[in-house]
Scaffold this active site. Structure first.
Site, PDB file in Angstrom:
ATOM      1  N   PHE A  96      -4.627  30.177   1.398  1.00 45.87           N
ATOM      2  CA  PHE A  96      -3.208  30.240   1.063  1.00 45.87           C
ATOM      3  C   PHE A  96      -2.599  28.856   0.917  1.00 45.87           C
ATOM      4  O   PHE A  96      -1.619  28.687   0.187  1.00 45.87           O
ATOM      5  CB  PHE A  96      -2.455  31.081   2.085  1.00 45.87           C
ATOM      6  CG  PHE A  96      -2.832  32.536   2.043  1.00 45.87           C
ATOM      7  CD1 PHE A  96      -3.118  33.169   0.837  1.00 45.87           C
ATOM      8  CD2 PHE A  96      -2.941  33.280   3.196  1.00 45.87           C
ATOM      9  CE1 PHE A  96      -3.478  34.504   0.781  1.00 45.87           C
ATOM     10  CE2 PHE A  96      -3.293  34.622   3.153  1.00 45.87           C
ATOM     11  CZ  PHE A  96      -3.565  35.231   1.958  1.00 45.87           C
ATOM     12  N   ASP A  97      -3.148  27.853   1.595  1.00 42.85           N
ATOM     13  CA  ASP A  97      -2.745  26.474   1.309  1.00 42.85           C
ATOM     14  C   ASP A  97      -3.053  26.134  -0.142  1.00 42.85           C
ATOM     15  O   ASP A  97      -2.243  25.515  -0.839  1.00 42.85           O
ATOM     16  CB  ASP A  97      -3.471  25.493   2.235  1.00 42.85           C
ATOM     17  CG  ASP A  97      -2.717  25.221   3.530  1.00 42.85           C
ATOM     18  OD1 ASP A  97      -1.475  25.324   3.529  1.00 42.85           O
ATOM     19  OD2 ASP A  97      -3.369  24.893   4.538  1.00 42.85           O
ATOM     20  N   VAL A  98      -4.243  26.504  -0.586  1.00 37.29           N
ATOM     21  CA  VAL A  98      -4.649  26.191  -1.958  1.00 37.29           C
ATOM     22  C   VAL A  98      -3.788  26.957  -2.963  1.00 37.29           C
ATOM     23  O   VAL A  98      -3.299  26.378  -3.945  1.00 37.29           O
ATOM     24  CB  VAL A  98      -6.141  26.498  -2.161  1.00 37.29           C
ATOM     25  CG1 VAL A  98      -6.539  26.314  -3.626  1.00 37.29           C
ATOM     26  CG2 VAL A  98      -7.004  25.605  -1.269  1.00 37.29           C
ATOM     27  N   ASP A 143      -2.053  27.560   7.659  1.00 34.00           N
ATOM     28  CA  ASP A 143      -2.720  28.567   6.837  1.00 34.00           C
ATOM     29  C   ASP A 143      -3.267  29.710   7.682  1.00 34.00           C
ATOM     30  O   ASP A 143      -3.138  30.880   7.317  1.00 34.00           O
ATOM     31  CB  ASP A 143      -3.844  27.905   6.028  1.00 34.00           C
ATOM     32  CG  ASP A 143      -4.566  28.889   5.123  1.00 34.00           C
ATOM     33  OD1 ASP A 143      -4.187  28.998   3.954  1.00 34.00           O
ATOM     34  OD2 ASP A 143      -5.515  29.550   5.597  1.00 34.00           O
TER      35      ASP A 143
END
Length: 414
Positions: free
Chosen positions: A197-199, A169
């Site tokens: 951005f992972d989420v 991320d």
């Protein structure tokens, strides 16, 4: 308390009789009332984007089998903070799942992994592109035996030119441009305080999975879904990326300011900052009236959103002087009563407390009785098929015997 598996009984909850009648028991004895009850997910992902996606699916009733290496998901070792010696990072994104540890250097374990994938409705993985091919766990091979499978792959930078880049991320925050937007103009670039951005990618993966399941219900066909952190980042930066594409404007760091709206930032009061988010002329007029300066609303320097945005350096000190008359808590009450968008700047404890005061019930108990642990509520509310929070995050390989027994009896399609 140590988490050793998912033997805890379902939480009794407050489901209605209709909801209880609609619940289904999966092959492992879980009673789920969510809209995905009966869907089996083979989860070959680790760290955050994939596990967050599969946790949301599991909350909604899906049976999620978490396939780990013998060393376990990396986040098990990401400490501090800890809960009873265990990583809170891992515990936060792995409830409602069952774990089996498989060593892909062992042909028997690879065969077990393939059998799990062959019996699943959904396979989700975040290996490096092509990393599962040599084990026969790629989409083409799995689909030969399981043509209805929805196979979701999460990567950092796609499967073409970015296939060899590591998908972290932080790297995506840097490469996408987000870090160039985060911080004050005079400071170095900063990362977001959350792996945002992972989420976002996990959410995109969940949307893709649900869409493919819906299409499969019409056609009977499975398909492959691909999402990556980089394009999720560019999509997630919405007005900033859109502004560049449409106007050629390259945005830069503005601290807490908004490039198009003012006032839309924290401003000092008599004892601390309060955030104002004034998005239109009506709100600005109300703000000026509440501050006791109604003439500001018709001042030609500040009369329209573009005027206020362009002349913010003149408007800011005027607002600061007016806000200095009262402490932040008083202004919050006053502005809220006038229906003006405003907020205190809370820490995480304050954020949870505030949500509780609003009746949002942000905290749930995962598991039951003495074995339960607190968790953050799934943010989706269903009137008829509520999420469940009955299974604790599993220990490594905690459900091996049950999963192998499930395979011996033919899996979900027997």
């Amino acid at each position: 308390m140590t988490l050793q598996g998912n033997a805890a009984p379902p939480s009794p909850g407050a489901a209605t009789d209709r909801q209880a009648e609609g619940s289904r028991q999966d092959a492992f004895g879980r009673q789920a009332s969510g809209p995905l009850a009966g869907i089996v997910v083979a989860d070959f992902s680790r760290v955050l984007a994939g596990p967050y996606c599969t946790m949301l699916l599991a909350d909604m009733g899906a049976t999620v089998i978490k396939v780990e290496s013998p060393f376990g998901d990396e986040t098990r070792a990401w400490k501090p903070p800890v809960y009873d010696g265990q990583s809170t990072y891992y515990l936060s994104i792995n409830r409602n799942k069952r774990s089996i540890a498989l060593d892909f250097a062992d042909p028997d374990d690879v065969a077990t992994a393939r059998r799990i994938a062959a019996g699943a409705d959904v396979v989700l993985e975040n290996f490096k592109p092509g990393g599962l091919d040599r084990f026969g766990l790629d989409y083409a091979t799995i689909a030969e035996d399981n043509p209805a499978v929805v196979y979701a792959s999460i990567t950092g930078f796609g499967t073409a030119g970015g296939a060899t880049l590591p998908g972290y991320d932080l790297l995506v925050q840097a490469m996408s441009g987000l870090m160039s937007l985060t911080g004050d103009p005079q400071t170095p670039a900063y990362r977001s305080g959350v792996a945002v951005f992972d989420v976002i990618t996990g959410l995109h993966a969940a949307v893709g999975v649900l869409s493919a399941l819906h299409e499969r219900s019409q056609s009977g066909r499975g398909q492959r879904i691909e999402v990556n952190l980089m394009t999720s980042a560019l999509s997630g930066m919405v007005n900033q990326t859109g502004g560049f594409l449409l106007s050629g404007n390259v945005p830069t760091r503005m601290g807490n300011e908004h490039p198009s709206i003012y006032p839309y930032e924290p401003l000092p009061t008599a004892d601390g900052d309060i955030v104002l988010a004034i998005g239109n002329d009506r709100q600005f007029t109300t703000l000026c009236n509440v501050l006791g300066a109604p003439a500001l609303a018709t001042d030609p320097r500040f009369a329209t959103p573009p005027d206020r945005s362009h002349n913010r350096t003149e408007l800011r000190p005027i607002l600061q002087e007016l806000l200095a008359a009262k402490p932040a808590t008083e202004w919050f009450d006053t502005f809220t009563a006038a229906r003006l968008p405003c907020a205190p700047i809370n820490d995480v404890r304050g954020g949870i407390d505030f949500a509780q005061r609003l009746g949002l019930k942000p905290v749930v108990e995962v598991g039951a009785g003495e074995q339960s642990i607190p968790g953050v509520r799934n943010p989706i509310t269903f009137s008829e098929t509520p999420p469940s929070y009955d299974l604790l995050p599993p220990g490594i390989d905690a459900d091996r015997d049950d999963i192998l027994q499930w395979l011996r009896t033919g899996g979900p399609h027997s």
